[in-house]
Design an enzyme around this catalytic site. Structure first.
Site, PDB file in Angstrom:
ATOM      1  N   LYS B 105     -28.130  29.149  30.997  1.00 60.66           N
ATOM      2  CA  LYS B 105     -26.606  29.689  31.262  1.00 60.66           C
ATOM      3  C   LYS B 105     -25.593  29.886  31.910  1.00 60.66           C
ATOM      4  CE  LYS B 105     -24.826  35.045  31.388  1.00 60.66           C
ATOM      5  NZ  LYS B 105     -25.129  36.090  31.741  1.00 60.66           N
ATOM      6  N   SER B 107     -21.712  30.405  34.337  1.00 57.54           N
ATOM      7  CA  SER B 107     -20.735  31.627  34.060  1.00 57.54           C
ATOM      8  C   SER B 107     -19.864  30.804  34.300  1.00 57.54           C
ATOM      9  CB  SER B 107     -21.836  32.348  34.678  1.00 57.54           C
ATOM     10  OG  SER B 107     -22.147  33.395  33.892  1.00 57.54           O
TER      11      SER B 107
END
Lengths: 288, 288, 288, 288
Positions: B105, B107
């Site tokens: 992930k 960001s």
């Protein structure tokens, strides 16, 4: 330089001239000179030296004053990696309403902001352009009209093709053959008729009923993604990693004229040139 | 907390537990505890304190050591806005080959990097997830498998719907209707039992010929873009502008339990609460 | 670790224990544990993860709450290179009035801010400490009480000597000789028992008329400057350039125990170790 | 503007002209023009637009080429807050050896770097100048020759006095009366005779045997520190907080001509003007 370029660029192609000085008055003067030299529209980069105080208030004043005076349509240009200055979403919400500001180019790569610029300028005659081939597909996917890409200097057909794959995959109607060039995004509203360029890019025979079919659209989307992925490594190399000198070196390899970068930008070191070449070979754009 | 959550989350839904300490050994220990508490997979955030020396070499060592020991599949998590540390494209090219690292992930919102992570991990059992609803559509458009979004805490249906509009508009086959589960994107490859869970998420009976038609796909693409635009302002408000306190306040408004933020995060000032509310009202997610 | 250190550190020497977690409650708990383990005062580093919202309001709340509860005097610690969080001058103007906050350590190297911290805390029982030997002389010159220096781990005598050269060159009264204790600067005001310890540090018999002479003071100032210049390259090497691993390597060379850095901090590469050694040789602190 | 200033500045006062463009050739041309206009020396700011590639190699090339050609002595100027570009310590170690580079001004406020510049240029005819009154005392304490300060535009006597307090407190010989002006630090080696300026600043009667006494030196050091502390808040206000517009406003208040800032720099908002005034009143430089 703008005058010399104008002499070479056919009248039916848009000539965007880069303008923009630290001072508002100096920028206005430069815009006049660009207009006299034959530009069609002006890409005005934000000032950046006194970045600590170049906030929304100052930038809205600056671009408004320049656009008020400019004899040509103005495209805002923000490139924080060079200037350290950004336009906020609310500043763009204001500036996009100016009748002589027809769009903006943003090179941050902050796709959330780019999408927000599109969202807040909806309904205005205002085009948001991405500033790099590195996020061309993403920019188009969030509603940008197109992009102005450094990579277009060396891989123009590929950049154009990516744009066209995207538009074809998203077009509700029958997909026309690729008869508009990669600069079409800068059509600047009603007044401009930017069309009928670079017919040769895609064979005209490629447009037929089948192309509009679902299968073809899905195929275009797939190809757009694949091409975007292929362009990433070369694009990063000629922008972030090796800068202008890398860009010019790669232009030379691609059969264009790159030439030396303006000093103090340094020519590539031998090891860097080899590393750059390896990236292009590995990406399939150069033979070993 | 993981144990309590596990008791509430049905076995057929993935439970991702956030892990990650400054030290490698401490992170390993935390991963063991998370596994014992019933998590299905671990999202391991990078360390960040000694950011000046947390380069590729250190991060590859760290994540490899953690994944070697972890009883559960590991998802890399980079969030430079909090840690000041980024994974490079080449570091991901190495880490994605680890059999127990099943995804990441990111960001940053640097969509070029996100696309590059997808490009270099092609062919591996490795999923790249966006880290915010602010660039969900862009992330999907460059090949990400999904996203883990703060906004999903307050507008879960909308975030899920955006994901499904996108997948329906791009699916070559018949498209199922929206099933409103924002976590479905985290299917962790063949080896992982979660892959079976996903099948149930999408009732096969819900698709029919009409939905797969060209018109419907174009409509889905249009709706995805519109929904993404609508989510931008609320998303920016509950992440960048007002942070965790804003997020929790908005959850309260949406009928969920937000509650107070953990100190030293401060509750919103009255003026900020009003500004936040105005954004939600203007975006149509709250009534005045 | 604090308990073990306490067992080794004589009671008449100050033991500062580093505390500080992301949460306020967790920090309070850690302070209690440090007190139980025998520390004399607590150096509480600011949180840093949610840096976007860790503004003055949050930091004043946090440090006030921690100091209210702490059984030991609190020293604020800000290190933006690691946490990304800074205290503003006005926040320090508030915090310095707290009866249980006795000082601060700031590692930014922004000497204007350091001087401002001294200026706004004048009249309070509050000591401003520099955070690196790289700006020790400058910190003292703008009114700091001392410093807590990583370099003190490997060159303690030199760091102490620099401090003493400065104080001797500026002392209006008779000046004692160097007593080589780099921690002496942290005398925490009248209320604190540590103030008695300090007296012993400087044997009163060591000063005489000659030392207070103008010539000696000028010579001390000259030596302070020279020593500061000599410490610059080694200090930069074991902090910015090579980090904790470089610091520990240099400690080994200097006859102390450095040992390996905690993972994921990596041991020095051979080339880096050689470069580090060259710096120490060139600076005269190691033989070739 | 340089020509007009030259007409106003007596021949026995140094006239430093700011030069520096993005390109090396353009900078050379500007240096020639400045020389023709009557400047005594040139302060050449680094380029900054292509900051990503303006590394040591490029900057050493640039400044060397400019200094090779320049008809006047060159002072390097680095101001990362505006340009985003820094000179490394090793770059300065190289550049300081150039016969036509006589010094540098650095505005970072990174006092460790400033001290390192002094350390590596020892023995060369090269003066390191601080770039702000905010760290004037600290700069002098680590061996800088002086400073070029924005605050000198509005509080010239105070800035000069701080410099003189420092030099008097550190002078090994009898301290002369203040008969050299605040620009003396830019004496640029043998060729220049910058002297006999601003006699009136300190009464000549103030120099006598007593002044050289220890007590007087200690008193000077004490006053230097106090004055530095007093200048901090006004200096921060007219540089970081309110920028050029604040500087010009304060010049107006001090009886000089500030006038409006060049657009797009905005005039102060009323609330900001009041806040600025309060700082000057509180610091004792303005009456309420």
């Amino acid at each position: 330089m703008v005058a010399k370029t104008r002499a070479l660029v056919p009248k039916d192609k848009l000539l965007l001239a880069g303008s923009g000085c630290e001072g508002t008055l100096a920028t206005m003067r430069m815009c006049d000179e660009m207009a006299n030299a034959g530009a069609d529209a002006l890409m005005v980069v934000s000032p950046g030296y006194y970045k600590a105080v170049l906030n929304d208030r100052a930038l809205i004043y600056h671009f408004t004053a320049v656009a008020d005076q400019s004899p040509l349509p103005v495209i805002l240009y923000t490139v924080p990696a060079c200037t350290g200055v950004e336009l906020s979403v609310s500043a763009v919400a204001t500036l996009c309403q100016h009748p002589n500001i027809v769009g903006m180019k943003d090179s941050t790569g902050d796709i959330t902001k780019l999408a927000s610029f599109v969202a807040v300028s909806k309904g205005e005659q205002f085009q948001v352009l991405g500033g790099s081939a590195g996020f061309l597909l993403a920019a188009l996917s969030v509603g940008c009209s197109g992009a102005v890409c450094a990579l277009g200097n060396l891989l123009p057909h590929q950049v154009c093709q990516l744009y066209q794959y995207f538009t074809r995959s998203n077009s509700p109607s029958e997909t026309p053959p690729c008869n508009e060039d990669s600069k079409q995004q800068v059509s600047l509203g009603d007044k401009f008729t930017a069309s009928q360029k670079e017919h040769e890019l895609l064979p005209s025979g490629s447009s037929n009923g089948k192309q509009t079919s679902l299968e073809n659209k899905i195929e275009c989307a797939r190809k757009a993604l694949q091409l975007q992925h292929e362009l990433l490594a070369p694009n990063t190399a000629v922008t972030k990693t090796f800068g202008i000198a890398g860009l010019k070196q790669a232009m030379d390899w691609m059969g264009y004229y790159g030439g030396p970068a303006r000093k103090p930008l340094m020519p590539l070191l031998d090891a860097d040139r080899q590393a750059l070449r390896n990236i292009f070979v590995k990406s399939g754009f150069l033979k070993d």
